[in-house]
Design a protein around this motif. Structure first.
Motif, PDB file in Angstrom:
ATOM      1  N   ARG A 160       5.664   1.902 -14.429  1.00  0.00           N
ATOM      2  CA  ARG A 160       6.993   1.300 -14.467  1.00  0.00           C
ATOM      3  C   ARG A 160       7.847   1.777 -13.298  1.00  0.00           C
ATOM      4  O   ARG A 160       8.542   0.974 -12.661  1.00  0.00           O
ATOM      5  N   GLN A 161       7.805   3.078 -13.003  1.00  0.00           N
ATOM      6  CA  GLN A 161       8.568   3.603 -11.870  1.00  0.00           C
ATOM      7  C   GLN A 161       8.092   2.996 -10.550  1.00  0.00           C
ATOM      8  O   GLN A 161       8.897   2.601  -9.702  1.00  0.00           O
ATOM      9  N   THR A 162       6.772   2.915 -10.388  1.00  0.00           N
ATOM     10  CA  THR A 162       6.208   2.380  -9.154  1.00  0.00           C
ATOM     11  C   THR A 162       6.603   0.924  -8.961  1.00  0.00           C
ATOM     12  O   THR A 162       6.985   0.503  -7.857  1.00  0.00           O
ATOM     13  N   LEU A 163       6.523   0.149 -10.026  1.00  0.00           N
ATOM     14  CA  LEU A 163       6.889  -1.267  -9.935  1.00  0.00           C
ATOM     15  C   LEU A 163       8.385  -1.432  -9.709  1.00  0.00           C
ATOM     16  O   LEU A 163       8.814  -2.352  -9.001  1.00  0.00           O
ATOM     17  N   THR A 164       9.180  -0.534 -10.299  1.00  0.00           N
ATOM     18  CA  THR A 164      10.632  -0.610 -10.096  1.00  0.00           C
ATOM     19  C   THR A 164      10.988  -0.352  -8.635  1.00  0.00           C
ATOM     20  O   THR A 164      11.794  -1.081  -8.036  1.00  0.00           O
ATOM     21  N   VAL A 165      10.378   0.695  -8.066  1.00  0.00           N
ATOM     22  CA  VAL A 165      10.625   1.007  -6.654  1.00  0.00           C
ATOM     23  C   VAL A 165      10.156  -0.156  -5.770  1.00  0.00           C
ATOM     24  O   VAL A 165      10.839  -0.545  -4.825  1.00  0.00           O
ATOM     25  N   LEU A 176       0.793  -1.222   0.000  1.00  0.00           N
ATOM     26  CA  LEU A 176       0.000   0.000   0.000  1.00  0.00           C
ATOM     27  C   LEU A 176       0.834   1.285   0.000  1.00  0.00           C
ATOM     28  O   LEU A 176       0.491   2.237  -0.707  1.00  0.00           O
ATOM     29  N   PRO A 177       1.958   1.347   0.758  1.00  0.00           N
ATOM     30  CA  PRO A 177       2.772   2.568   0.688  1.00  0.00           C
ATOM     31  C   PRO A 177       3.276   2.871  -0.712  1.00  0.00           C
ATOM     32  O   PRO A 177       3.352   4.038  -1.115  1.00  0.00           O
ATOM     33  N   PHE A 178       3.589   1.836  -1.491  1.00  0.00           N
ATOM     34  CA  PHE A 178       4.092   2.056  -2.848  1.00  0.00           C
ATOM     35  C   PHE A 178       2.987   2.594  -3.754  1.00  0.00           C
ATOM     36  O   PHE A 178       3.233   3.424  -4.629  1.00  0.00           O
ATOM     37  N   VAL A 179       1.767   2.122  -3.541  1.00  0.00           N
ATOM     38  CA  VAL A 179       0.636   2.607  -4.342  1.00  0.00           C
ATOM     39  C   VAL A 179       0.358   4.071  -4.037  1.00  0.00           C
ATOM     40  O   VAL A 179       0.237   4.897  -4.949  1.00  0.00           O
ATOM     41  N   THR A 180       0.249   4.407  -2.741  1.00  0.00           N
ATOM     42  CA  THR A 180      -0.108   5.772  -2.361  1.00  0.00           C
ATOM     43  C   THR A 180       1.006   6.764  -2.690  1.00  0.00           C
ATOM     44  O   THR A 180       0.740   7.858  -3.187  1.00  0.00           O
ATOM     45  N   ILE A 181       2.251   6.390  -2.412  1.00  0.00           N
ATOM     46  CA  ILE A 181       3.369   7.288  -2.717  1.00  0.00           C
ATOM     47  C   ILE A 181       3.530   7.448  -4.225  1.00  0.00           C
ATOM     48  O   ILE A 181       3.750   8.555  -4.729  1.00  0.00           O
ATOM     49  N   GLY A 182       3.407   6.355  -4.960  1.00  0.00           N
ATOM     50  CA  GLY A 182       3.521   6.427  -6.417  1.00  0.00           C
ATOM     51  C   GLY A 182       2.461   7.319  -7.026  1.00  0.00           C
ATOM     52  O   GLY A 182       2.727   8.089  -7.958  1.00  0.00           O
ATOM     53  N   GLN A 183       1.235   7.251  -6.482  1.00  0.00           N
ATOM     54  CA  GLN A 183       0.155   8.092  -6.982  1.00  0.00           C
ATOM     55  C   GLN A 183       0.423   9.557  -6.662  1.00  0.00           C
ATOM     56  O   GLN A 183       0.227  10.443  -7.501  1.00  0.00           O
TER      57      GLN A 183
END
Length: 213
Positions: free
Chosen positions: A37-42, A23-30
């Motif tokens: 691609r950036q979100t999945l890479t992180v 969830l942190p990756f989803v919210t921060i990426g948004q």
């Protein structure tokens, strides 16, 4: 051997579904306007840091026994909630700051001053310092059966956890895109992204303080 295989497979799958792992990756990426691609890479880099720390600890547990895992457990319980809390507070401060300066600085210029490297480092550090302690019991059992069993548990855990995290991030991001596309209040949601992200991270930190996953 079958019990170790099935148990580690099941635990790895359930572990990947824990909200604090995706969830942190989803919210921060948004919030940061990262591409998929950036979100999945992180997510992949931070997730790898998480599984590597778990594997390293697992190898030590298989050699040194349960006592080492219990000692590290206290450290890891404190590390991830504190880092999530710090990151959440930072986003809340950004929200308050934006409320005072939005008439003079547009959101794009504010966003440009955020450090991608700093966010990546924070997420990687948080995940590295929060190894999956539940799987260590299987490393402990595998250690008694030899290195082949240890590496099998490591392979299962790394593959399933990383794949699960990436899948959950993709589904979570798609869900947010549906909200933005069809929800009349999407503009307000976008305006308060820092607030929502900060509250999400603080909430996850508090959950991690009181609930052991």
């Amino acid at each position: 051997m079958d019990a170790i295989f099935i148990g580690s497979l099941t635990l790895s799958l359930l572990h990947a579904l824990i909200p604090s792992h995706w969830l942190p990756f989803v919210t921060i990426g948004q919030t940061e306007r990262w591409s998929l691609r950036q979100t999945l890479t992180v997510t992949a880099i931070a997730g790898l840091a998480h599984t590597v720390s778990t594997t390293l600890l697992g190898v030590l547990v298989s050699l040194a026994g349960r006592q080492l895992a219990e000692n590290y457990h206290d450290l890891s319980e404190r590390a991830i909630p504190l880092l999530l809390l710090a990151l959440g507070i930072w986003y809340l401060m950004q929200h308050l700051r934006h409320r005072h300066v939005h008439d003079h600085i547009d959101a794009g210029s504010v966003r440009k001053h955020r450090s991608f490297s700093a966010l990546l480092l924070s997420l990687v550090l948080a995940m590295f310092l929060s190894p999956c302690l539940e799987i260590e019991t299987y490393f402990l059992s595998a250690g008694a059966k030899g290195w082949a069993a240890v590496w099998l548990v490591a392979l299962i855990y790394n593959t399933i956890t990383l794949s699960g995290m990436l899948l959950m991030v993709m589904l979570g991001r798609r869900g947010l895109q549906q909200v933005n596309a069809h929800w009349p209040g999407a503009a307000r949601f976008e305006h308060n992204e820092n607030l929502i992200t900060g509250l999400t991270l603080v909430g996850l930190a508090l959950v991690n303080f009181f609930i052991e996953f």
